[in-house]
Scaffold this active site. Structure first.
Site, PDB file in Angstrom:
ATOM      1  N   GLY A   1       0.816  -1.197   0.000  1.00  0.00           N
ATOM      2  CA  GLY A   1       0.000   0.000   0.000  1.00  0.00           C
ATOM      3  C   GLY A   1       0.842   1.235   0.000  1.00  0.00           C
ATOM      4  O   GLY A   1       1.936   1.262  -0.551  1.00  0.00           O
TER       5      GLY A   1
ATOM      6  N   ILE B   1      10.061   0.024  -2.054  1.00  0.00           N
ATOM      7  CA  ILE B   1       8.952  -0.883  -2.341  1.00  0.00           C
ATOM      8  C   ILE B   1       8.032  -0.929  -1.130  1.00  0.00           C
ATOM      9  O   ILE B   1       8.490  -1.148  -0.004  1.00  0.00           O
ATOM     10  CB  ILE B   1       9.473  -2.316  -2.620  1.00  0.00           C
ATOM     11  CG1 ILE B   1      10.554  -2.294  -3.700  1.00  0.00           C
ATOM     12  CG2 ILE B   1       8.331  -3.244  -3.002  1.00  0.00           C
ATOM     13  CD1 ILE B   1      11.386  -3.553  -3.748  1.00  0.00           C
ATOM     14  N   CYS B   2       6.756  -0.741  -1.354  1.00  0.00           N
ATOM     15  CA  CYS B   2       5.806  -0.817  -0.244  1.00  0.00           C
ATOM     16  C   CYS B   2       5.245  -2.233  -0.190  1.00  0.00           C
ATOM     17  O   CYS B   2       4.312  -2.582  -0.894  1.00  0.00           O
ATOM     18  CB  CYS B   2       4.683   0.195  -0.434  1.00  0.00           C
ATOM     19  SG  CYS B   2       3.559   0.235   0.963  1.00  0.00           S
ATOM     20  N   LEU B   3       5.853  -3.045   0.646  1.00  0.00           N
ATOM     21  CA  LEU B   3       5.452  -4.453   0.747  1.00  0.00           C
ATOM     22  C   LEU B   3       5.658  -4.849   2.212  1.00  0.00           C
ATOM     23  O   LEU B   3       6.766  -4.746   2.735  1.00  0.00           O
ATOM     24  CB  LEU B   3       6.345  -5.292  -0.191  1.00  0.00           C
ATOM     25  CG  LEU B   3       6.138  -6.794  -0.197  1.00  0.00           C
ATOM     26  CD1 LEU B   3       4.748  -7.133  -0.710  1.00  0.00           C
ATOM     27  CD2 LEU B   3       7.179  -7.478  -1.074  1.00  0.00           C
TER      28      LEU B   3
END
Lengths: 376, 158
Positions: free
Chosen positions: A363, B95-97
């Site tokens: 997100g 990275i948005c994880l």
């Protein structure tokens, strides 16, 4: 009618042999669930596999062998479960027309005892799980995931530290309550920190920790970090020494002679800051000069530390209660994060929230305000 | 192992990484190549977009930096050079994880991270930067690590 009677006797025999492990769904035609646990003299911590054997016969039993299934298998690779099942089915067809319920269960228990080894590698070190002795490997009771006890303990200590809990302090607190029951102690500890299985994220049960309880507080000598030696820390003389200095510390505090580093303070020359030995070369010469006298006129306020760098000699710290700040906890703007812990291990500052369960999620980001209220 | 640096890998971390590298060489995750180097603490991994996805025939590079306390602590994973256009990948490579941050578990490996990232790429339906890309990237100008960001994970789909 005779057959039915004989079969019911067989079911009774199974009930008397397996007791609570045997659930009878139907007496005739027999439909049973038998819990299979390796024969380890009831030492649950040494059971690395488990399954439920379902035996379901039709009205033609025992002419026609019953249907056999393994359910709720834990710690058992599929290939192993398949092997057990095909052996059992062979046995059942060999015994056709004879009483076979107990014989099948016994064979199943033999097989599962034979396969009572943890499978695969430890998830922490990726080394195979090989039993050297009873304590090398531990198992989580709810999910049957296994680890090297040593690896698991290292991780658990890390988790505790990340939540600002110091293992030695916790242990002392629990010891003072003269809590001899390790399961009760684990329960207390788990109340303070929720820990989940690193493999499946299931919550960890107090009984899981009981088997490694003793080891949690013992230095395994292999950490690169500074880990206090449990034997020294909990020895009588050390506790007496700590108590003595605690009293002295309190006296000094009451007289206003103690200036404690507060969370927003800046490190000033001469302030007592212990630096891990690997970085000793970077530490200033003021380190070795922690004086232990009580100044007559001193009533320094905490704010004075920030501006009065010249009054370094007035900063006193009791040796029993040194506020040890690891170099890595000082953030890049030169400020010291909250110094909550008192032990040798300064808790690492972590911001993470509770681990999400389930699949991965992605997100957007929101800004992390480091050390809220730092710069009003 | 870069032994001179004070923040080098711990003995435990180095052992574990040797194991991971060995396992990787024997059984690399599909679509990834480890660029050979003598630096155990920083892996450069080549990523090839999966067939029949938006990133088919495209090549990207991941930089994986391991902290002293790996695997207790998550590695820092970012895209270098030209990061793929993806709603959860910022133009600075971050990275948005969640598994890279809050949901990290020591049971994960570089290989499992790579598979998660590839699956994230493969399930994307549009090639676009995150809506807050500019604001975030400006905020990270001083070489901030993505591990210092407080991420908000809300999207279970892409």
């Amino acid at each position: 009618m005779m057959v039915e009677e004989e079969t019911e006797q067989e079911v009774d025999a199974a009930i008397s042999v397996y007791g609570a492990d045997c659930t009878v769904i139907c007496r005739f035609p027999p439909h049973l669930l038998v819990r299979l646990q390796p024969r380890t003299a009831n030492d649950v911590s040494q059971q690395f596999v488990e399954a439920v054997l379902m035996i379901q016969a039709n009205s033609k039993y025992p002419e026609e062998p019953p249907m056999l299934e393994l359910k709720d298998t834990k710690g058992l690779e599929d290939a192993k479960a398949t092997r057990i099942l095909s052996d059992l089915r062979d046995l059942a067809s060999d015994l056709a027309s004879n009483p076979m319920l107990v014989a099948i269960c016994e064979k199943a228990l033999d097989s599962i005892t034979e396969m009572n080894q943890p499978d695969g590698n430890c998830c922490f070190c990726i080394e195979p799980l090989v039993m050297e002795n009873k304590f090398t490997i531990m198992k989580l009771i709810s999910c049957f995931h296994c680890f090297h006890s040593e690896c698991f303990i290292r991780w658990w200590r890390w988790m505790l530290q990340g939540r600002g809990l110091d293992v030695s302090d916790l242990f002392l607190a629990l010891q003072l309550e003269e809590d001899k029951d390790s399961v009760a102690s684990c329960e207390k500890l788990l109340e303070q920190t929720e820990v989940n299985c690193p493999v499946c994220r299931k919550a960890i049960h107090p009984h899981d920790l009981a088997s490694v309880w003793g080891a949690l507080f013992v230095d395994n000598g292999q950490e690169d970090e500074i880990v206090p030696d449990a034997e020294v820390i909990f020895s009588k003389s050390e506790r007496e020494r700590k108590a003595k200095f605690d009293t002295l510390f309190k006296v000094q505090q009451d007289r206003g002679g103690i200036v404690e580093p507060k969370k927003l303070e800046v490190i000033v020359p001469g302030m007592f800051v212990s630096v891990p030995s690997t970085r000793a070369t970077e530490s200033g010469s003021g380190l070795a000069t922690a004086s232990f006298e009580l100044p007559e006129s001193s009533s320094l306020s905490a704010s004075a530390v920030e501006c009065e760098s010249s009054q370094q000699d007035n900063i006193l710290l009791s040796q029993g209660r040194q506020h040890v700040l690891g170099a890595e906890t000082i953030s890049d703007n030169g400020r010291i994060p909250k110094s909550g812990g008192r032990g040798l291990n300064q808790p690492r500052v972590r911001y993470g929230r509770q681990v999400n369960r389930g699949g991965t999620r992605r997100g957007n980001w929101v800004r992390r305000d480091r050390g809220t209220g730092l710069n009003e | 192992m870069s032994s001179s640096s004070p923040k080098g890998l711990s003995r435990i971390a180095a052992n574990r990484l040797h194991k991971e590298l060995k396992e990787w060489q024997m059984n690399p995750p599909a679509g990834f190549k480890h660029k050979v180097s003598d630096n155990l603490q920083r892996w450069i991994v080549e990523v090839n977009g999966a067939p029949n996805t938006l990133y088919e025939n495209e090549t990207y590079y991941l930089q994986v930096d391991f902290p002293e306390n790996y695997p207790m602590e998550a590695p820092q994973v970012i895209f270098t050079h030209n990061p793929p256009l993806h709603p959860h990948i910022y133009s600075n490579g971050h990275i948005c994880l969640d598994i890279l941050y809050d949901s990290w578990s020591p049971a994960m490996t570089v290989s499992s991270i790579c598979i998660s990232i590839l699956s994230m790429l493969s399930s994307s339906t549009e090639k676009a930067r995150p809506v807050d890309n500019d604001r975030y990237v400006r905020n990270c100008r001083n070489g901030k690590s993505p591990k210092e960001t407080r991420w908000w994970f809300h999207d279970d789909k892409v």
